[in-house]
Design a protein around this motif. Structure first.
Motif, PDB file in Angstrom:
ATOM      1  N   LEU A   5       0.850  -1.452  -0.081  1.00 55.75           N
ATOM      2  CA  LEU A   5       0.009   0.098  -0.082  1.00 55.75           C
ATOM      3  C   LEU A   5       0.826   1.069  -0.057  1.00 55.75           C
ATOM      4  N   ALA A   6       1.882   1.190   0.880  1.00 54.44           N
ATOM      5  CA  ALA A   6       2.864   2.568   0.773  1.00 54.44           C
ATOM      6  C   ALA A   6       3.282   2.755  -0.582  1.00 54.44           C
ATOM      7  N   LEU A   7       3.777   1.822  -1.287  1.00 52.22           N
ATOM      8  CA  LEU A   7       4.366   1.869  -2.598  1.00 52.22           C
ATOM      9  C   LEU A   7       3.292   2.394  -3.646  1.00 52.22           C
ATOM     10  N   ILE A   8       2.043   1.947  -3.478  1.00 52.55           N
ATOM     11  CA  ILE A   8       0.955   2.539  -4.197  1.00 52.55           C
ATOM     12  C   ILE A   8       0.968   4.049  -4.153  1.00 52.55           C
ATOM     13  N   TYR A   9       0.519   4.336  -3.013  1.00 53.13           N
ATOM     14  CA  TYR A   9       0.527   5.758  -2.617  1.00 53.13           C
ATOM     15  C   TYR A   9       1.926   6.903  -2.916  1.00 53.13           C
ATOM     16  N   TYR A  10       3.046   6.246  -2.896  1.00 54.19           N
ATOM     17  CA  TYR A  10       4.525   6.894  -3.257  1.00 54.19           C
ATOM     18  C   TYR A  10       4.456   7.049  -4.576  1.00 54.19           C
ATOM     19  N   ARG A  11       4.050   6.145  -5.297  1.00 55.94           N
ATOM     20  CA  ARG A  11       4.166   6.019  -6.764  1.00 55.94           C
ATOM     21  C   ARG A  11       3.082   7.136  -7.493  1.00 55.94           C
ATOM     22  N   GLU A  12       1.700   7.070  -6.644  1.00 58.18           N
ATOM     23  CA  GLU A  12       0.936   8.155  -7.125  1.00 58.18           C
ATOM     24  C   GLU A  12       1.310   9.434  -6.833  1.00 58.18           C
ATOM     25  N   THR A  13       2.170   9.795  -5.562  1.00 61.80           N
ATOM     26  CA  THR A  13       2.729  11.074  -5.435  1.00 61.80           C
ATOM     27  C   THR A  13       3.851  11.291  -6.363  1.00 61.80           C
ATOM     28  N   SER A  14       4.535  10.472  -6.686  1.00 61.62           N
ATOM     29  CA  SER A  14       5.796  10.746  -7.667  1.00 61.62           C
ATOM     30  C   SER A  14       5.136  11.228  -9.197  1.00 61.62           C
ATOM     31  N   ARG A  15       4.113  10.594  -9.353  1.00 59.71           N
ATOM     32  CA  ARG A  15       3.369  10.997 -10.824  1.00 59.71           C
ATOM     33  C   ARG A  15       2.757  12.362 -10.657  1.00 59.71           C
ATOM     34  N   ILE A  16       1.996  12.650  -9.649  1.00 61.64           N
ATOM     35  CA  ILE A  16       1.542  13.933  -9.343  1.00 61.64           C
ATOM     36  C   ILE A  16       2.955  15.003  -9.488  1.00 61.64           C
ATOM     37  N   GLU A  17       3.693  14.776  -8.480  1.00 58.91           N
ATOM     38  CA  GLU A  17       4.841  15.536  -8.398  1.00 58.91           C
ATOM     39  C   GLU A  17       5.809  16.018  -9.875  1.00 58.91           C
ATOM     40  N   GLU A  18       5.742  14.855 -10.603  1.00 56.56           N
ATOM     41  CA  GLU A  18       6.440  14.928 -11.666  1.00 56.56           C
ATOM     42  C   GLU A  18       5.619  15.707 -12.805  1.00 56.56           C
ATOM     43  N   ALA A  19       4.486  15.617 -12.998  1.00 64.76           N
ATOM     44  CA  ALA A  19       3.382  16.431 -13.650  1.00 64.76           C
ATOM     45  C   ALA A  19       3.320  17.866 -13.346  1.00 64.76           C
ATOM     46  N   THR A  20       3.340  18.255 -12.134  1.00 67.12           N
ATOM     47  CA  THR A  20       3.317  19.673 -11.532  1.00 67.12           C
ATOM     48  C   THR A  20       4.296  20.335 -11.174  1.00 67.12           C
TER      49      THR A  20
END
Length: 679
Positions: A552-567
């Motif tokens: 679960l931690a990796l799922i949310y870290y990956r979503e965090t990184s996706r948003i951060e890279e995009a914004t």
């Protein structure tokens, strides 16, 4: 002898007619003292010629008179007057009245003119009492002149408007409009009705009753266009007023259209250097400013400034105001040096025009404080904010919203300087004032509570922070409901305090609810802060990480990184932190290749953000070297450790900062010299 009385009355009438008309001439050249003297003499002559005066009071007892309909307690009120305006809003449509030998109601006309003179001299109490006297005389007349009644009512409403007795002004204008609309008087399609409707629109605008203001002004405009044509000056006045209402409601495009038409008419009739042309130009500049069209706004402001200086002189209040506006345009474009120059010029001009204690001085001081703050000069910002606060407290009183805003600005500086006790004092003072003077402004109170909670958090008082955020959440839910970005933000702040208090389960519940709200709002097309979403996701991942729930931690870290890279872009520091956390999990799970990928990305970002010789780069290189050691990649191990050691030494740090899992550093140092090349 009895036969001579009509002749004497005729002579007296000619005399007071002449004196009245001379007074009108004096007013036209602004000789108000002489005009007042002539009008008072004219009034005395009119009373001589009138003979025995009828009992006005007894005549009015049997009916509800106009005077009764508009009577207020305003004469005894002590209200703060509106600033004097040199610009035409159309509030003084009815001018002074000349008399002829066959004029009726001459004494009422004289009183009306005398009221106007008092009005020009800003003697509002005398003007109002004189108008009311004239109105009583008209009501006592067998055949009152309706134009004089309407003019007198207009004068009374204008006095109420100037004294900020706006509800009294509305009441008086409604009575006047009702009279004017009578077909036996003027009729609903008359210029008098149009003028009174324009006045009503201006007063409604001042009451922020935009819908009714627009209704009155549009009706006035329609009548004026029908009677006077498309290009009459009064049409331009109505259009300018309509533009102001659109601006008030945020309809800046509509405001620009109305201002543009008004400007065209006013320029054609008055010329380019007239003050009313300049006023509309300034209004147009404000609309452009709000739309973000800085260059167009600047052109309008500079045009107004040129006229204002020529007409009013260098040290006029409106010169000070437009100088501040020009400074703000520069400020918004990050042209800090010219912005400061214009702000300083505005303060110098304003101090001469207003004195040092005036709301406009406070406004400019706060803008100067904001500029210092943006430049990172917190000490200067603090000094100027406190100067502005002193002015606001003196002229606006403790309950004004601007006082609370300045208090929170000062608190923010203390917070950034980690002077938490002072920050808390200023935030608490602002909160107390808001609760005392504006308890209905729940969202403003909530915003201060949120800021107060963040200071408690930074100061390490996590229970205090949680208490503030909980109260903030309650107020925001009362106003906004449960599905709003502000609710999500408050839940996240609560969760961060709960994490610090080791209440991870409750914190996770709050964060998941925050995430749900934000996802729901985004799905509904709301434009939300992606960075806030990333922050929430990151903290959810952190809790799962702490609990050992790595999937679960990796799922949310990956979503965090996706948003951060995009914004934030590919090389933002926050993204580097997220990659570090993912690298830790992959390493712990024995997923070496993924761990290397994450730490390598972290290194790339850190080099971009901090430079290749940053000690944080050495730490990451050390981590990568240890992973390569487990992989048996000796060459890569040596490259990473040598480069890490070089960075530590260059930074003046001890060699023991380099850690090899299960080994001592000195074994490695014997093999490699300090002059080894970088990787």
């Amino acid at each position: 002898e009895e036969g001579e009385k009509p002749q004497q009355k005729s002579m007296l009438k000619s005399s007071f007619v002449e004196w009245n008309n001379k007074a009108v001439g004096f007013v036209e050249v602004q000789r108000f003292g002489a005009a007042k003297t002539y009008l008072k003499n004219a009034w005395r002559l009119a009373q001589k010629g009138k003979g025995k005066r009828s009992n006005v009071t007894s005549r009015l007892e049997s009916k509800r008179s106009i005077s009764d309909m508009i009577r207020t307690s305003s004469i005894s009120q002590h209200v703060k007057p509106r600033p004097r305006s040199e610009y035409d809003e159309g509030m003084e449509y009815f001018g002074l009245q000349r008399l002829h030998d066959d004029s009726e109601n001459g004494d009422a006309v004289i009183l009306y003119n005398l009221g106007r003179v008092y009005q020009y001299q800003e003697k509002h109490d005398k003007a109002l009492s004189t108008y009311m006297h004239g109105l009583a005389v008209l009501e006592d007349s067998d055949d009152p002149e309706i134009t004089t009644i309407l003019a007198t009512l207009s004068g009374i409403s204008t006095i109420h408007y100037k004294r900020n007795s706006l509800s009294d002004a509305v009441n008086t204008l409604n009575v006047a409009i009702s009279l004017a609309n009578d077909k036996c008087v003027c009729g609903p399609d008359s210029l008098e009705a149009a003028a009174l409707l324009n006045c009503l629109g201006v007063v409604r605008y001042s009451l922020s009753d935009s819908e009714k203001a627009l209704e009155a002004l549009r009706t006035s405009l329609r009548l004026r266009k029908a009677i006077l044509g498309e290009n009459h000056l009064d049409v331009g006045t109505s259009l300018n007023n309509i533009g102001r209402v659109h601006f008030q409601t945020g309809g800046y495009e509509d405001a620009l259209e109305a201002y543009g038409e008004s400007l065209r008419i006013r320029k054609a009739i008055l010329g380019t250097s007239a003050v009313d042309v300049a006023a509309t130009l300034f209004n147009k500049g404000q609309a452009y400013h709000q739309l973000g069209e800085a260059q167009e706004a600047m052109k309008c402001y500079e045009g107004f400034l040129q006229t204002a200086k020529a007409v009013f002189g260098e040290f006029h209040r409106d010169v000070a105001i437009v100088l501040t506006c020009i400074g703000q345009v520069h400020h918004e474009q990050k042209a800090f040096s010219p912005a400061m120059e214009f702000y300083m010029a505005a303060l110098q001009t304003g101090s001469r025009a207003f004195g040092t204690l005036h709301p406009e001085i406070a406004v400019t001081l706060n803008k100067v404080g904001n500029l210092h703050y943006e430049l990172g000069d917190l000490e200067s910002a603090l000094i100027v904010y406190k100067q502005g606060l002193a002015v606001e407290q003196a002229v606006l009183g403790p309950g004004h919203a601007n006082v609370s805003v300045t208090l929170t600005n000062i608190a923010e500086i203390h917070k950034q300087r980690r002077e938490f006790d002072k920050a808390l004092d200023y935030y608490k003072t602002a909160l107390t004032l808001q609760k005392m003077y504006a308890p209905q402004s729940k969202l403003d109170i909530a915003a201060t509570l949120s800021s107060l909670g963040l200071v408690h958090h930074q100061a390490g008082d996590y229970p205090g922070a949680l208490e503030c955020h909980q109260e903030c959440l309650r107020l925001r839910r009362e106003v906004l409901g449960d599905e709003d970005e502000e609710i999500a933000s408050t839940l996240t702040h609560m969760a961060i305090s709960l994490i610090k208090m080791n209440m991870h389960d409750v914190a996770l519940e709050a964060l998941l609810e925050s995430s749900r709200i934000r996802k729901s709002q985004r799905a509904a097309g709301r434009n939300l802060s992606s960075r806030d979403m990333a922050f929430t996701m990151y903290n959810i991942a952190m809790i799962y990480h702490e609990r050992g729930e790595h999937d679960l931690a990796l799922i949310y870290y990956r979503e965090t990184s996706r948003i951060e890279e995009a914004t934030l872009g590919q090389n933002h520091a926050d993204l580097g932190v997220t990659y570090n956390k993912m690298g830790q999990i992959h390493y712990k799970r024995g997923e070496i290749d993924w761990a290397l990928h994450c730490f390598t990305r972290e290194l790339e970002i850190e080099r971009e953000c901090q430079g290749p010789d940053s000690p944080s780069c050495a730490r990451i290189l050390n981590e990568i070297g240890n992973i390569e050691l487990q992989n048996g990649n000796a060459k890569r191990v040596m490259e990473c450790f040598v480069e890490a050691l070089r960075i530590y030494r260059k930074a003046g740090m001890d060699d023991n900062n380099l850690v090899i899992y299960g080994r001592k550093l000195y074994h490695f140092e014997i093999v490699q010299s300090s002059a080894a090349p970088s990787a």
